[in-house]
Write an enzyme that holds these catalytic residues in place. Structure first.
Site, mmCIF file in Angstrom:
data_model
loop_
_atom_site.group_PDB
_atom_site.id
_atom_site.type_symbol
_atom_site.label_atom_id
_atom_site.label_comp_id
_atom_site.label_asym_id
_atom_site.label_seq_id
_atom_site.Cartn_x
_atom_site.Cartn_y
_atom_site.Cartn_z
ATOM 1 N N SER A 145 1.013 91.790 -6.128
ATOM 2 C CA SER A 145 0.367 92.996 -5.594
ATOM 3 C C SER A 145 -1.090 92.640 -5.385
ATOM 4 C CB SER A 145 0.474 94.139 -6.605
ATOM 5 O OG SER A 145 -0.480 95.133 -6.311
ATOM 6 N N TYR A 158 -0.078 96.896 -15.182
ATOM 7 C CA TYR A 158 0.634 96.467 -13.979
ATOM 8 C C TYR A 158 -0.137 95.348 -13.280
ATOM 9 C CZ TYR A 158 2.333 96.827 -9.129
ATOM 10 O OH TYR A 158 2.831 96.557 -7.878
#
Ligand code: NAD
Length: 266
Positions: A145, A158
């Site tokens: 990401s 995350y």
């Protein structure tokens, strides 16, 4: 559409192929004539003669090893692995408004995010790389990401798993390059809606940033943070997956490509 890549007949495992980006990857691989194994907790909508579903929790070594062995037996081999499955639960390190409240990062949420995003990716890669090393060829694609490089307010655990994913991509490319196996990464930015963007997710993320859900949604296409001024299409990630799997990308390994419309902050 992707004929020039010549990937028809390849055998590829996609994790998390039942929803969102993974489902788009599965659809594009099938369109390109690839034989696909979907490793997910639950079966998705797609049905195709070249698609087989294997109910798998990727954080379980037992399930991963058993199902990778089944794929090898049924498909003959594995040419590609797309480590796409991942979860995100927005939480603050410390909630100044409500210390120890529901939006602070708990041990249980921390452990769950790491078990899937990091350990699951490791277990899948180890089981499949054993086959690829034996074949002296193969491609592993790790879904990262853009937040893995930049960090992200309200998504520290995350983002940390995705920074680790970028690091595995670089290290495993060094270890496996000698064996003819390439390892590459993709770092999507803000994408079209997927299963990940639930109302619980949006409520938690907006809370951690001190904004409303409506304001959060406006950021999905904000030109001040996304130079291209829109969310990414899921197919824009799937296109890169097809390219990476092909021999057209034969000299590319150890890198993670942002598919984020130029977004680098936020
Ligand atoms: N959507 C975005 O904007 C975005 C942005 C950057 C990165 N990503 C990354 O892309 C990947 C896919 O995200 P998405 O948005 O399509 O999410 P999604 O929730 O739509 O799909 C994720 C899939 O993974 C599966 N999954 C979850 N835990 C699993 C487990 N333990 N074992 C097997 N499968 C499991 C889910 O069942 C689901 O089908 C993730 O790694 C995510 O971090 C997404």
């Amino acid at each position: 559409m992707t004929d020039w890549l010549n990937i028809a007949g390849r055998k590829v495992i996609v994790t998390g192929g039942s929803s969102g980006i993974g489902a788009s990857i599965v659809a594009e691989l099938l369109e390109s004539g690839v034989q696909v194994a979907n490793f997910d907790l639950r079966e998705g909508q797609q049905q195709h003669e070249n698609l087989t579903f294997f109910a798998t929790d990727i954080s379980s070594r037992e399930q991963v090893e058993a199902n990778v062995a089944k794929v090898e037996e049924q498909f003959g081999t594995v040419d590609g692995l797309v480590n796409n499955a991942g979860i995100n639960v927005p939480r603050l390190l410390v909630d100044a408004k409500e210390p120890h409240g529901e939006f602070e990062l708990s041990d249980a949420i921390f452990d769950k995010i790491f078990a899937i995003n990091q350990k699951g990716l490791f277990l899948m890669s180890q089981a499949v790389a054993r086959i690829m090393v034996g074949n002296k060829r193969g491609v592993i694609i790790n879904m990262s990401s853009e937040s893995g490089i930049e960090g992200s307010e309200g998504q520290s655990a995350y983002a940390a798993t995705k920074a680790a994913v970028n690091s595995y991509t670089r290290s495993w490319a060094k270890e496996l390059g000698k064996q003819g196996v390439r390892v590459v990464g993709i770092a999507p930015g803000i994408m079209e809606e997927t299963g990940l963007r639930t109302i619980e997710y949006e409520t938690a993320l907006a809370y951690t940033r001190g904004i409303t859900v409506d304001d959060l949604r406006k950021n999905y296409s904000k030109t001040t943070t996304i130079p291209l001024g829109r969310s990414g299409k899921l197919s824009e990630v799937a296109d890169l997956v097809c390219y990476y799997l092909s021999d057209r990308a034969s000299y590319i390994t150890g890198v993670t490509t942002n598919v984020a419309g130029g977004k680098t902050r936020g």
